[in-house]
Design an enzyme around this catalytic site. Structure first.
Site: not given
Ligand code: NAG
Ligand code: NAG
Ligand code: NAG
Ligand code: NAG
Ligand code: NAG
Ligand code: NAG
Ligand code: NAG
Length: 836
Positions: A506, A616, A498-499, A501-504
């Site tokens: 989702v 953020d 579903i998403g 991001g920079g982190f990985g």
């Protein structure tokens, strides 16, 4: 001679009383007349002396015939004031010099007895003061103390007694005492419909003064010699209520109500919901009071949250009759974020054809926490009617038609800018104070040690050891086995993403007990990611708030870094603004979302010993649940505030392009105000529904913050708002919102408002928007231009016998000076410029 001497002595005595009182920090009334009528000796009541009044030469009294009555039965055990009385056979006046203009108490004490041919129980008479009728055709059937207050507009206060027909009048004692100006304020603004003006000139009669959850507070224990009675007899269903007493906890703050508003014995006890530990409790606690119909009442609610262990825990509703006075009252946001600080709320209500007035408190449906509602004290004051009377009898003459004209029903709320500025001043003070108070209790102490990537990590309980029952019973972030996460996400099904991001990535998922979750799976190779992973677990484990996304668990098995959150049905705020085909949000929905997010951030900044900076803030980090309630997400970059850890000054600049605080960029110095800046950008994003950076646009338009500020400075922001909002926003609401966003984007952090201030202003913008819909049901067209609806509504539209609601005032004026400007002056200017 005697007279002269008497006056001198009286003056001396008054002076000595004044001195005595100033030495014990009470209020020194400039005028303080206490008279024990008909008595030949002075009478001490508590710390006050009622002077003897046995001489016809009494300076204050003018009566046709001197009748001093003494009760033959003194076995009553009553107050010594009741042992004697004066009988007035004809029109009688007490004239008290008012050394100071302003409001004065007039307290009349009656306890009838039989003296010679005078049977006081059958005496019928009227009492007036200034131009007001206080009592009309009054008969005292037992011990009665009547308390009134009037504003002395001339140099004396004259109290007149007029016997009815062939009767006579009597009086046991009288007080005429100055009231501090702070007690009743006039220019109590009424939102959304402007000012309720003229409280100062009102004559008031105290009809009920109640100390919720506590015993009687006698006049001797009150700085203004008021009496507060317990609430037990007024409770409609006593079993639903519970008493709490914590007098020592009451925390009077500068700028808030003083003990003159109500003493700590009142603020320190309360009645709360007796929910019997049932987290699903949902009921109201209701009190019922007898009142005279066809009068307007000033109702003052006293609150002091002595039950919560931290800020923002309590969220509840307050009602009069069936009308809501405040919904979702969060005392923390109203008390400058000081726990257990007194707060009061004034509102004016008309009682039309009922002889009772009901007041209720109940839990808010929006409350994420344990349901509760509190009330510490309540005062119900009758206001004089248009005939200048406070007496039910005389008003019976004026019938139905006049009751229509006496009305101004205004759904009300707070004194707008007052709090805004008060926040800036007081919050600073309070924050400093808080930091001091909590100093030494930094984040490091509450760090939750976790063994990252420890393959043999202990699991939280045996619950997950077989990897099957991943149920989420506790609020704490649990370590969840990898197998359970795999199962929940259909083995990280790419179609469940579903998403990203920079982190990985989702993933959405569902635990075996049916709980919907979002699983954020980090890139295991990234050291940066590891730090953020730890930060996020740490932050989310500490910060529980209904406007912060909650962490359900995490998984650090097999070098994984997976965070499991509550699932937010409606995704990001951003996706509802542009770039998708989701339906457009209404202005009200947008405001509510911004308010929710502001609440979450405000809590981060102030809700804990140390300010936490999100770093953020952006529309993609504001998530919406199934009811479009906003929660702030993604704490990976969060940092504790600068006071605590100077090393953050040199932290590399992080955040998202387009939202970044230029000052932080320049000086690399991080404060809460950086979040405020980013939030300001979000506000413009919400208003204009376009990306914050859009390189496809002409150069001057690329950066939304610059573009919007340019139009805002020209006063033409409405030219660039989301076209789907055109004509749907009230100009006042837009102006408030835009001003708030503009302030958030101030170049220097010090010039930006605090998050609490932003929150308050957004709530205000919402109220301004709602004003039209509620205040003027006939005009629900899209014509959003024009003045605020008039104060006076047509009563035929209101079916309840009691129609609420009016003004809500922050107690007292703020004394703190803000850059040399007296706060109270700023207050009155704000009231004038914004209240209307
Ligand atoms: C009442 O008190 C005043 C002041 O304390 C005193 O001067 C006066 O004599 C007293 N009167 C009587 C009757 O005791
Ligand atoms: C009393 O009323 C007058 C107006 O009649 C007003 O100017 C004044 O401020 C009032 N004072 C107080 C303390 O109520
Ligand atoms: C005084 O008046 C009351 C009320 O009218 C009456 O009930 C009472 O009996 C009277 N007492 C005497 C002694 O007349
Ligand atoms: C609360 O305290 C008051 C006064 O102490 C008492 O009258 C009342 O019964 C108490 N109520 C409950 C529900 O315990
Ligand atoms: C009220 O005041 C009296 C003394 O004036 C004191 O003994 C008593 O404890 C006080 N009561 C409360 C509830 O504070
Ligand atoms: C509380 O009272 C209000 C006003 O009468 C009513 O609207 C509301 O539904 C009540 N709440 C509960 C839980 O009974
Ligand atoms: C009460 O009296 C004042 C002064 O006479 C008047 O201005 C005011 O309108 C009256 N209040 C009401 C509710 O009529």
């Amino acid at each position: 001679m005697m007279l002269r001497k008497g006056i001198d002595v009286l003056l001396l005595w008054i002076l000595s009383i004044l001195h005595l009182q100033s030495s014990c920090e009470g209020y020194n009334p400039p005028d303080n007349y206490l008279i024990d009528c008909g008595s030949s000796s002075n009478t001490t009541v508590g710390d006050r002396v009622f002077i003897a009044d046995n001489s016809a030469a009494s300076k204050f009294l003018s009566t046709p015939e001197d009748v001093l009555a003494k009760s033959s039965s003194n076995a009553k055990g009553d107050s010594p004031l009741y042992q004697t009385a004066r009988v007035f056979t004809g029109s009688t006046k007490y004239t008290f010099p008012a050394t100071q203009k302003g409001r004065h108490w007039i307290r009349l004490y009656f306890s009838p007895f039989v003296y010679n041919s005078y049977n006081m129980s059958s005496a019928t008479f009227s009492v007036s003061a200034q131009s007001f009728v206080l009592l009309n055709r009054f008969t005292a059937t037992g011990v009665v103390v009547k308390e009134f207050s009037v504003n002395a507009s001339s140099s004396s206060i004259v109290v007149t007694f007029n016997p009815s027909d062939n009767s006579f009048a009597f009086l046991n004692a009288i007080e005429v005492v100055s009231v501090p100006d702070e007690l009743i304020q006039d220019d109590a603004s009424v939102l959304p419909s402007g000012n309720y003006q003229g409280l100062l000139v009102q004559a008031l009669e105290t009809v009920h003064r109640v100390n919720m959850g506590g015993p009687t507070v006698s006049s001797a224990n009150d700085t203004l010699w008021r009496t507060w009675v317990p609430d037990g007899n007024f409770l409609v269903q006593a079993s639903l209520a519970k008493n709490v007493t914590k007098i020592g906890a009451v925390n009077y703050v500068s700028g808030g109500p003083t003990p003159n508003i109500a003493p700590s014995t009142v603020y320190g006890t309360l009645t709360e919901m007796n929910s019997a530990s049932d987290p699903n409790s949902n009921f109201n606690v209701t009190w019922q009071f007898d009142v005279d119909s066809r009068f307007r009442y000033l109702v003052r609610f006293h609150f002091c949250d002595i039950v919560s262990s931290s800020l923002n825990q309590l969220l509840f509703n307050v009602y009069i009759g069936s009308s809501i006075v405040v919904s979702n009252l969060d005392l923390s946001t109203r008390t400058f974020n000081v726990l257990a600080a007194p707060y009061y709320l004034d509102l004016v209500t008309d009682v039309i054809d009922s002889t009772t007035l009901r007041v209720s408190i109940g839990p808010s449906t929006e409350s994420g926490g344990y349901p509760n509602a509190i009330l510490n004290g309540l005062e119900i004051m009758k206001m004089n009617n248009s005939d200048g009377s406070l007496s039910g009898d005389s008003s019976a003459v004026s019938s139905g038609s006049s009751s229509k004209s006496m009305v101004g029903v205004i759904v009300g709320s707070s004194v707008g800018g007052v709090m805004a500025l008060a926040f800036i001043g007081v919050l600073l003070v309070c924050c400093q104070r808080r930091r001091k108070r909590f100093s030494g209790q930094g984040l490091s102490k509450t760090w939750i040690p976790i063994s990252i990537n420890g393959g043999t990590s202990l699991t939280m309980g045996s619950k997950y050891s077989n990897g099957t029952t991943a149920s989420i019973a506790s609020n704490l972030g649990y370590r969840i086995p990898f197998a359970a996460v795999q199962e929940a996400t259909n083995n990280f099904d790419e179609s469940w993403v579903i998403g990203i991001g920079g982190f990985g990535k989702v993933y959405r998922g569902e635990l075996s007990d049916g709980t919907k979750v979002a699983a954020k799976r980090g890139n295991p190779k990234s050291q940066q990611g590891l730090a953020e992973f730890k930060t996020e677990i740490e932050m989310l484990s500490q910060f529980r708030h209904r406007h912060l996304v909650s962490l359900i668990g995490y998984c650090d098995e097999r070098n994984e870094m997976i965070l499991i959150y509550e699932y937010m049905e409606n995704g990001t705020l951003k996706s509802h603004l542009y770039g998708s085909d989701l339906p457009n949000l209404s202005w009200k929905q947008r405001l509510e979302i911004c308010i929710g997010a502001a609440r979450g951030l405000h809590y981060l900044h102030t809700g804990y010993a140390t300010a936490v900076i999100h770093r953020d803030v952006k529309s993609a980090n504001i998530l919406l649940d199934e009811n479009l309630m906003a929660k702030v997400a993604d704490f990976g970059l969060s940092k504790a505030g600068p006071e605590l850890d100077q090393t953050h000054v040199s932290t590399a600049v992080k955040g998202s392009f387009g939202y970044l605080d230029p000052e932080y960029f320049r000086r690399q110095q991080l404060t809460e105000k950086s979040d405020v800046y980013s939030f300001g950008v979000v506000l413009f994003e919400v208003l204009c529904a376009r990306p914050v950076i859009d390189p496809t646009l002409p150069r001057e338009m690329v950066n939304l913050a610059e573009w919007a500020m340019k139009w805002q400075k020209k006063g033409q922001l409405d030219k660039i708002i989301d076209p789907t909002l055109a004509g749907m926003i009230r100009p006042d609401s837009l102006r408030k919102f835009a001003e708030t966003a503009e302030k958030c984007l101030a170049d220097f952090g010090v010039d930006r408002p605090a998050m609490g201030d932003v929150l308050w202003n957004l709530e205000y913008a919402l109220q301004l928007q709602e004003a039209v819909l509620q205040g003027d049901p006939e005009d629900n067209s899209t014509n959003m231009i024009g003045e605020l609806s008039p104060q006076v509504n047509n009563f035929s539209n209101v079916d309840a016998s009691v129609s609420a609601v009016a003004l809500e005032v922050e107690g007292g004026a703020v004394d703190d000076d803000l850059s040399g400007v007296s706060m109270s002056r700023v207050f009155s200017q704000l009231v004038k410029s914004e209240g209307r």
